[in-house]
Design a protein around this motif. Sequence first.
Motif, mmCIF file in Angstrom:
data_model
loop_
_atom_site.group_PDB
_atom_site.id
_atom_site.type_symbol
_atom_site.label_atom_id
_atom_site.label_comp_id
_atom_site.label_asym_id
_atom_site.label_seq_id
_atom_site.Cartn_x
_atom_site.Cartn_y
_atom_site.Cartn_z
ATOM 1 N N GLU A 4 0.835 -1.193 0.000
ATOM 2 C CA GLU A 4 0.000 0.000 0.000
ATOM 3 C C GLU A 4 0.877 1.253 0.000
ATOM 4 O O GLU A 4 2.105 1.176 0.164
ATOM 5 C CB GLU A 4 -0.911 -0.007 1.237
ATOM 6 C CG GLU A 4 -1.805 -1.235 1.328
ATOM 7 C CD GLU A 4 -2.558 -1.285 2.638
ATOM 8 O OE1 GLU A 4 -2.424 -0.345 3.443
ATOM 9 O OE2 GLU A 4 -3.272 -2.282 2.874
ATOM 10 N N LEU A 5 0.223 2.389 -0.165
ATOM 11 C CA LEU A 5 0.954 3.660 -0.210
ATOM 12 C C LEU A 5 1.754 3.884 1.070
ATOM 13 O O LEU A 5 2.859 4.433 1.024
ATOM 14 C CB LEU A 5 -0.035 4.808 -0.430
ATOM 15 C CG LEU A 5 0.579 6.177 -0.711
ATOM 16 C CD1 LEU A 5 1.328 6.179 -2.042
ATOM 17 C CD2 LEU A 5 -0.500 7.248 -0.721
ATOM 18 N N ARG A 6 1.236 3.458 2.202
ATOM 19 C CA ARG A 6 1.951 3.674 3.465
ATOM 20 C C ARG A 6 3.296 2.943 3.469
ATOM 21 O O ARG A 6 4.260 3.407 4.111
ATOM 22 C CB ARG A 6 1.101 3.225 4.646
ATOM 23 C CG ARG A 6 0.736 1.750 4.642
ATOM 24 C CD ARG A 6 -0.211 1.419 5.785
ATOM 25 N NE ARG A 6 -0.623 0.021 5.748
ATOM 26 C CZ ARG A 6 0.073 -0.965 6.311
ATOM 27 N NH1 ARG A 6 1.211 -0.692 6.947
ATOM 28 N NH2 ARG A 6 -0.360 -2.202 6.246
ATOM 29 N N HIS A 7 3.378 1.816 2.772
ATOM 30 C CA HIS A 7 4.647 1.110 2.691
ATOM 31 C C HIS A 7 5.675 1.932 1.912
ATOM 32 O O HIS A 7 6.855 1.982 2.271
ATOM 33 C CB HIS A 7 4.461 -0.254 2.017
ATOM 34 C CG HIS A 7 3.610 -1.198 2.794
ATOM 35 N ND1 HIS A 7 2.267 -1.348 2.549
ATOM 36 C CD2 HIS A 7 3.896 -2.038 3.820
ATOM 37 C CE1 HIS A 7 1.768 -2.247 3.373
ATOM 38 N NE2 HIS A 7 2.732 -2.675 4.157
ATOM 39 N N ALA A 76 2.845 11.354 -7.530
ATOM 40 C CA ALA A 76 1.705 11.297 -8.448
ATOM 41 C C ALA A 76 0.394 11.141 -7.679
ATOM 42 O O ALA A 76 -0.621 11.758 -8.018
ATOM 43 C CB ALA A 76 1.881 10.152 -9.432
ATOM 44 N N PHE A 77 0.408 10.321 -6.630
ATOM 45 C CA PHE A 77 -0.796 10.132 -5.805
ATOM 46 C C PHE A 77 -1.188 11.446 -5.137
ATOM 47 O O PHE A 77 -2.356 11.853 -5.150
ATOM 48 C CB PHE A 77 -0.537 9.051 -4.758
ATOM 49 C CG PHE A 77 -1.685 8.835 -3.817
ATOM 50 C CD1 PHE A 77 -2.738 7.994 -4.161
ATOM 51 C CD2 PHE A 77 -1.713 9.471 -2.588
ATOM 52 C CE1 PHE A 77 -3.800 7.797 -3.293
ATOM 53 C CE2 PHE A 77 -2.778 9.273 -1.713
ATOM 54 C CZ PHE A 77 -3.819 8.440 -2.063
ATOM 55 N N ASP A 78 -0.212 12.125 -4.535
ATOM 56 C CA ASP A 78 -0.509 13.386 -3.860
ATOM 57 C C ASP A 78 -1.036 14.426 -4.837
ATOM 58 O O ASP A 78 -1.960 15.183 -4.526
ATOM 59 C CB ASP A 78 0.750 13.912 -3.165
ATOM 60 C CG ASP A 78 1.156 13.062 -1.977
ATOM 61 O OD1 ASP A 78 0.301 12.286 -1.480
ATOM 62 O OD2 ASP A 78 2.319 13.166 -1.547
ATOM 63 N N ALA A 79 -0.456 14.462 -6.039
ATOM 64 C CA ALA A 79 -0.911 15.427 -7.040
ATOM 65 C C ALA A 79 -2.332 15.124 -7.492
ATOM 66 O O ALA A 79 -3.133 16.029 -7.750
ATOM 67 C CB ALA A 79 0.037 15.439 -8.229
ATOM 68 N N ALA A 80 -2.653 13.821 -7.588
ATOM 69 C CA ALA A 80 -3.991 13.442 -8.041
ATOM 70 C C ALA A 80 -5.072 13.900 -7.065
ATOM 71 O O ALA A 80 -6.199 14.203 -7.468
ATOM 72 C CB ALA A 80 -4.066 11.927 -8.221
ATOM 73 N N LEU A 81 -4.748 13.973 -5.793
ATOM 74 C CA LEU A 81 -5.714 14.411 -4.789
ATOM 75 C C LEU A 81 -5.744 15.923 -4.633
ATOM 76 O O LEU A 81 -6.536 16.450 -3.863
ATOM 77 C CB LEU A 81 -5.375 13.774 -3.432
ATOM 78 C CG LEU A 81 -5.469 12.250 -3.367
ATOM 79 C CD1 LEU A 81 -5.194 11.792 -1.945
ATOM 80 C CD2 LEU A 81 -6.835 11.764 -3.838
ATOM 81 N N ASP A 82 -4.890 16.606 -5.377
ATOM 82 C CA ASP A 82 -4.752 18.050 -5.212
ATOM 83 C C ASP A 82 -5.073 18.797 -6.493
ATOM 84 O O ASP A 82 -4.662 19.935 -6.688
ATOM 85 C CB ASP A 82 -3.312 18.365 -4.782
ATOM 86 C CG ASP A 82 -3.158 19.786 -4.266
ATOM 87 O OD1 ASP A 82 -4.088 20.277 -3.611
ATOM 88 O OD2 ASP A 82 -2.112 20.388 -4.534
ATOM 89 N N THR A 83 -5.818 18.187 -7.400
ATOM 90 C CA THR A 83 -6.034 18.786 -8.716
ATOM 91 C C THR A 83 -6.732 20.126 -8.650
ATOM 92 O O THR A 83 -6.504 20.998 -9.498
ATOM 93 C CB THR A 83 -6.870 17.838 -9.593
ATOM 94 O OG1 THR A 83 -8.068 17.481 -8.875
ATOM 95 C CG2 THR A 83 -6.088 16.573 -9.914
ATOM 96 N N GLY A 84 -7.597 20.337 -7.671
ATOM 97 C CA GLY A 84 -8.323 21.608 -7.603
ATOM 98 C C GLY A 84 -7.536 22.727 -6.975
ATOM 99 O O GLY A 84 -7.941 23.883 -7.034
ATOM 100 N N ARG A 85 -6.359 22.380 -6.377
ATOM 101 C CA ARG A 85 -5.585 23.394 -5.656
ATOM 102 C C ARG A 85 -4.182 23.553 -6.222
ATOM 103 O O ARG A 85 -3.345 24.224 -5.641
ATOM 104 C CB ARG A 85 -5.472 23.003 -4.182
ATOM 105 C CG ARG A 85 -6.799 22.913 -3.472
ATOM 106 C CD ARG A 85 -6.654 22.372 -2.044
ATOM 107 N NE ARG A 85 -5.660 23.121 -1.288
ATOM 108 C CZ ARG A 85 -4.503 22.620 -0.858
ATOM 109 N NH1 ARG A 85 -4.167 21.375 -1.136
ATOM 110 N NH2 ARG A 85 -3.676 23.359 -0.162
#
Length: 288
Positions: A4-7, A76-85
Motif C-alpha cells: 500500500e501507499l503507506r509502505h 503522483a498520488f498526492d498530485a492526483a488528490l490536489d487537482t483543484g488546488r
Amino acid sequence: MSIELRHLRCFLAIAEEGGVTRAAARLHLTQPSVSRTLAALERHLGVRLADRSTHHFVLTAEGHAFRTRAATAVAAFDAALDTGRTRRRPLRVGHAWSAFGTYTTPLLRRWQERYPDTPLELRRIDDRTAGLARGEVDAALLRGPVEAPGLVTELLLTEPRMAAVPADGPLAARDTLTLADLASQPVMVNTVSGTTTRALWPSHAGPVTTLTVGNTDDWLTAIAAARGVGVTGTSTAAVHPHPGIAYRLLTDAPPLPVHLAWREDSPHAAIPCLVALAHEITAEGGEG
C-alpha cells in the motif's frame, strides 16, 4: 501481503533518514514495525533494498532504483488528490548550491508580483537532482548533464567556468587561469551534487589527485584552508563569496549548462509559467 501507499512512504522515510531507527522516530512508529515494512517490501519485490547492521545502513543498487520509483508514485498520488488546488499550492524549486545565480532575486521578486497565489519556495538540497528524483521538490535548477530517468529539462543558460583557489596562494595573483594551471594541485570534488570530474581535463593531463567532499560548504572550507583548488560556475562566485577564496575565469573550460528540470509524470501546473519567466529574466540580463 499487498503493498500500500503507506509502505512506500515508510520506505522513503527510511531512505531519507538513512536508517530504520530515525525513520521510526520521524513517522512516530515503533522500530520493529518499520523493520517489518522494509522486509515486506523486499519480499514482495524479491530483492534486497538495503544492506543493514547495527552500525551500518546503505541502500543497494536496487534500493536506489526503487527509491526513485516510490517517490514518483507517491508524488503522483498526492498530485492526483490536489487537482483543484494545484495553482495555489507552493511551487517547490530545488537547487544544489547556487540557485539561479544572479538571476535568483529578480526571479523571486517578479514571481511574487505575478503569481502571489502560488508561492515559490527555493530549497537547497545536496543531491544530484536537488531532491527532484525523490519527490521532495516540484522542479529543480540543475547544472551539468541531467541523466536521471523520467525528468523533463529546459536549458536556461550556460555559465562560464571559474577556478576557485586560495586567496593567499600564487594562483590568486593571476587574472585568468587554465585547467593545466590547476592540474598540479589537489582538486576538490563534490561527489554528491557537484559537476567537476577528472573528465574535464584531457586524459593525459588530469589533476595529480582529487579530494572528495559531500556538499558546497565543505568544498568552500577546504579550498579556503588551502587543501586544494576547485572548478565551478560563475554563479558560485556571485552567490558564495568567501574571504579565503579567489575566483578566476578558466579560459579553456567548457561552459556549464543550467537546466530547469521537472518530473514528466506529475508536473506542477505552474511549471510553464516558471519556464517562461526564467527565460524572460535571462534575456533581460537579470534586471528586476
